[in-house]
Design a protein around this motif. Sequence first.
Motif, PDB file in Angstrom:
ATOM      1  N   ARG B  57       0.885  -2.880  -3.141  1.00 31.37           N
ATOM      2  CA  ARG B  57       1.587  -4.082  -2.682  1.00 31.37           C
ATOM      3  C   ARG B  57       0.904  -5.243  -3.374  1.00 31.37           C
ATOM      4  O   ARG B  57      -0.306  -5.181  -3.600  1.00 31.37           O
ATOM      5  CB  ARG B  57       1.487  -4.233  -1.159  1.00 31.37           C
ATOM      6  N   ASP B  58       1.607  -6.311  -3.717  1.00 26.01           N
ATOM      7  CA  ASP B  58       0.968  -7.368  -4.500  1.00 26.01           C
ATOM      8  C   ASP B  58      -0.217  -7.979  -3.767  1.00 26.01           C
ATOM      9  O   ASP B  58      -1.217  -8.339  -4.380  1.00 26.01           O
ATOM     10  CB  ASP B  58       1.991  -8.444  -4.915  1.00 26.01           C
ATOM     11  N   GLN B  59      -0.096  -8.105  -2.455  1.00 25.63           N
ATOM     12  CA  GLN B  59      -1.217  -8.629  -1.678  1.00 25.63           C
ATOM     13  C   GLN B  59      -1.157  -8.068  -0.262  1.00 25.63           C
ATOM     14  O   GLN B  59      -0.152  -7.495   0.146  1.00 25.63           O
ATOM     15  CB  GLN B  59      -1.192 -10.152  -1.645  1.00 25.63           C
ATOM     16  N   LEU B  61      -0.880  -7.709   3.744  1.00 25.63           N
ATOM     17  CA  LEU B  61       0.200  -8.218   4.591  1.00 25.63           C
ATOM     18  C   LEU B  61      -0.190  -9.472   5.365  1.00 25.63           C
ATOM     19  O   LEU B  61       0.564 -10.438   5.420  1.00 25.63           O
ATOM     20  CB  LEU B  61       0.626  -7.140   5.601  1.00 25.63           C
ATOM     21  N   ASP B  64      -0.350 -12.794   3.377  1.00 21.76           N
ATOM     22  CA  ASP B  64       0.805 -13.049   2.515  1.00 21.76           C
ATOM     23  C   ASP B  64       1.671 -14.131   3.166  1.00 21.76           C
ATOM     24  O   ASP B  64       2.142 -13.955   4.294  1.00 21.76           O
ATOM     25  CB  ASP B  64       1.603 -11.744   2.367  1.00 21.76           C
ATOM     26  N   TYR B  66       4.643 -15.076   2.568  1.00 23.30           N
ATOM     27  CA  TYR B  66       6.077 -14.791   2.651  1.00 23.30           C
ATOM     28  C   TYR B  66       6.454 -14.591   4.124  1.00 23.30           C
ATOM     29  O   TYR B  66       5.783 -13.834   4.833  1.00 23.30           O
ATOM     30  CB  TYR B  66       6.392 -13.537   1.838  1.00 23.30           C
ATOM     31  N   LEU B  68       8.927 -13.081   5.924  1.00 22.10           N
ATOM     32  CA  LEU B  68       9.396 -11.825   6.511  1.00 22.10           C
ATOM     33  C   LEU B  68       8.804 -10.641   5.751  1.00 22.10           C
ATOM     34  O   LEU B  68       9.091 -10.439   4.580  1.00 22.10           O
ATOM     35  CB  LEU B  68      10.925 -11.758   6.480  1.00 22.10           C
ATOM     36  N   LYS B  69       7.961  -9.887   6.442  1.00 23.78           N
ATOM     37  CA  LYS B  69       7.301  -8.738   5.830  1.00 23.78           C
ATOM     38  C   LYS B  69       7.532  -7.534   6.732  1.00 23.78           C
ATOM     39  O   LYS B  69       7.551  -7.665   7.949  1.00 23.78           O
ATOM     40  CB  LYS B  69       5.798  -9.006   5.717  1.00 23.78           C
ATOM     41  N   SER B  70       7.679  -6.352   6.159  1.00 21.25           N
ATOM     42  CA  SER B  70       7.835  -5.139   6.958  1.00 21.25           C
ATOM     43  C   SER B  70       6.627  -4.251   6.750  1.00 21.25           C
ATOM     44  O   SER B  70       6.467  -3.630   5.707  1.00 21.25           O
ATOM     45  CB  SER B  70       9.106  -4.384   6.559  1.00 21.25           C
ATOM     46  N   GLN B  71       5.779  -4.181   7.762  1.00 23.40           N
ATOM     47  CA  GLN B  71       4.595  -3.335   7.622  1.00 23.40           C
ATOM     48  C   GLN B  71       4.989  -1.873   7.485  1.00 23.40           C
ATOM     49  O   GLN B  71       4.337  -1.115   6.766  1.00 23.40           O
ATOM     50  CB  GLN B  71       3.630  -3.529   8.779  1.00 23.40           C
ATOM     51  N   ALA B  74       6.262  -1.293   3.881  1.00 24.93           N
ATOM     52  CA  ALA B  74       5.136  -1.392   2.945  1.00 24.93           C
ATOM     53  C   ALA B  74       4.299  -0.111   2.968  1.00 24.93           C
ATOM     54  O   ALA B  74       3.942   0.436   1.921  1.00 24.93           O
ATOM     55  CB  ALA B  74       4.266  -2.598   3.295  1.00 24.93           C
TER      56      ALA B  74
END
Lengths: 357, 357
Positions: B57-59, B61, B64, B66, B68-71, B74
Amino acid sequence: MRIAHVAPLFESVPPRYYGGTERIITYLVDGLVELGHEVTLFASGDSKTTATLVPVRDQALRLDPYPLKSQIAAHLAMLDEVRRRADEFDIIHFHLSHFLHFPFFQDMPERTVTTPHGRLDYKDLPGAYRRWPHFPMISISHRQRQPLAEANWVGTVHHGLPLDLYKPIPRRQEPGYLAFLGRLSRDKRPDRAIEIARRTGMKLRIAAKVGEDDRAYFHGTVEPLIDGVSVEYLGEIGEDQKADFLGNAAALLFPIDWPEPFGLVVIEAMAFGTPVVAWNSGAMHEIIDEGVTGHVVDSIDGAIAAVGSATKFDRNLVRAAFEKRFSATRMARDYAAIYGQLLDTASPGRRIGAMAV
Amino acid sequence: MRIAHVAPLFESVPPRYYGGTERIITYLVDGLVELGHEVTLFASGDSKTTATLVPVRDQALRLDPYPLKSQIAAHLAMLDEVRRRADEFDIIHFHLSHFLHFPFFQDMPERTVTTPHGRLDYKDLPGAYRRWPHFPMISISHRQRQPLAEANWVGTVHHGLPLDLYKPIPRRQEPGYLAFLGRLSRDKRPDRAIEIARRTGMKLRIAAKVGEDDRAYFHGTVEPLIDGVSVEYLGEIGEDQKADFLGNAAALLFPIDWPEPFGLVVIEAMAFGTPVVAWNSGAMHEIIDEGVTGHVVDSIDGAIAAVGSATKFDRNLVRAAFEKRFSATRMARDYAAIYGQLLDTASPGRRIGAMAV
C-alpha cells in the motif's frame, strides 16, 4: 432456484432499529420466497425471515452487549460456513461491501453475485477488486458504479419496498410543511434545507438523528438555525411515526452533497405520494422522475422554484410511479432475472438439462 | 531460511509515532537479518527495513489523509500478494490479530505461523479459530493464550528490544519519582498510581496520551487528582524524552486492570535499570522477576510496600536481567528456532536433504 443470501452481521435482518441494507435484504428475500424460490439466509440468529435462516452468530454485532467483538472473525466464520455448504445452492448472493468473501469463492466466482450497498469511492477498493476481477457485481444505481467502473457489473437493481408498507394518507393536514429526514451530517446538508424552507416561507420539520461524529457540526451549524416555529426539530423518529411525518409533508427536501448510491428515504416519500426536491448528486437523477415524482436541482434558487412546482404535483401520480418502479416484487424479479442469466452463462443448457431429468 | 513477515497496514514498520506491534516487527525482522536469514517484509510503502520490503500500500492506513479507506480491502490485497508469492518462502509469519489470512492459506497452514499481538478475549475468536484449527500460533506470553487455549500453540516468544536502544542513565537525579507511562484509560488505572504515590509520599510523574475514548474518564477521575506538585502531568512524550523520563524514575508503576498480553513499557523501564511495580494482571508474573526487576502486587498496601522495596534494588541487576531475557537478538533466535521446528515437522529430513545437495 436455490438461492443463498449472505447478510452483514452488524444488524439483524430485518434490523431492530435503523439499517437500510438489512431492510432491503428482508424485502428481497421475502419477495424471492413469494416468487417460489428456495431461499436460505445466512445472518445473525436474531433475524426473522420467511426463508430458511442459518444463524451464524447468536446475535447481530452492533447491539450485542458483550464488550469485545471481532467483526472480522465473525464474518470469516460465516463465510466459511457458506463455503462448506456452497453445493446446496445454485447462486450465492452476497450483501457485503468490501470483498471479504472473494478469497473464499475464488474458485467459483460464477456461482456468486455481490451487491455492495454503500458508496464505492474508497481508496482501497479498485486495487483489491483487480485481484478478483471475475466476481459478478450488481449495483443499486448506475451512479454507484462510477468509482469502480472496471468491475464485472452484470446489472443494476434499484431498491424496492413492499407496496403495503407505506400508503398515502387520504386526508392530509393542509397547509403542509417541508420534511427533512436522515442523519444531521454535513453530507446531508440540513443547512441547505433550512435556507430553502426559509426562502419559500414554508415550515420545515426535521426528523433526524445526531450521530457521535456529527455533534460538532450540529451544534455549530444547524442548531442555531432551529427556532422551533419555522424550523422545528423532532429528534429521531421511530418507524411508527414515519407515516405521519412523510405522509403529511408537502414535499421531502433531500439537498445532499455526497455520492448517495440510492437514497431509500426518497422512495419512502414517494410511497406516501410525497414529491421530492433533491440535489443533483449521486443517484438522484435515476430515482426521481423529473416533473412527476420530484425535481433534481443544482442551486438554492432552483430548489425554491422546484418546491413551488412539486407541491402542486398530483400525489396519486407520485404513488403510481412508486408502485411501477420501486416495489419489492419488481426488485425480486429483477434480481431473479440476473441470477438466471448468470446460471445460463456459467453452464449453458444446464437449466434445460435439469428440466429433462 | 527464507522468511516472510506480514505486518498490519495500520502503521508503517517501524511506526512513525506510536505502535507497539510495528516496533516489535522491526526489531524482529532486523534481528533475523542479522542472524543471516533471507527476510522479506510485506508492509506499507512508508516502511523502512533491512529486509526486502514488498510495499503493498502506498502508505499506512492511519496517517493516510485520504478520507475514505478500506482496511479490509487493503489487507485482502496484501494477503493475495503474499499467497501468490508463497513458494518463495520457507515460512510465512503473520502479525495480524484476527485471522484474516486463514482463508488464503488453508491449503498450507504448516507453512505459516501467526503471532497475535493483542488480547484474545474477543467473543468471536474461538468460534472462528475452530474452523481453521491447524494454523500454528505463537503467543507473546503464556497468559495471552488463556481465552484461546485450544489453539495450535507452538511456542511463546516474549518481546525483546535492541540492547543499545535504551541504556541506564549513569548519574540519575535523586531523589527520584514514580513514573506512569501509557494511555490514560480506565484499564491502565492511573487512579491507582496516584493513590500509591500519595501514600508513599513520593512524587508521581505521568506521561500519557488521552485518547478520544478516554476523555470522559480523564476529566472525571484523573484530572481532579493532578495538582502539578505531587502529581505532575506531562502530556504525551516523544521517543526522545523517554530516556529521561524512564531512566530517571525511581520505579515504574503499572497498576493495570486488564489482561495485558505483554506490556512493552515494562521491559523498556528495565532497559534503563528502572524497577517496576505492577498489578497481578495479564502477563506481569511472566515478565517481572520478583524481587529482582520488580514486584507484582494485589493491593494498594502491597504496592506501597513494593515501592519501598523496589526503589532499593540494584539497578545494574535490573539491567542485567533485561539483557538476559528481553533482547531483540534473543527474540529473533527464539522465533528462528520455532520456524526450524515447524519446517522439520512439516517435512522431516527436508533440511538434511537440502544440506546434501
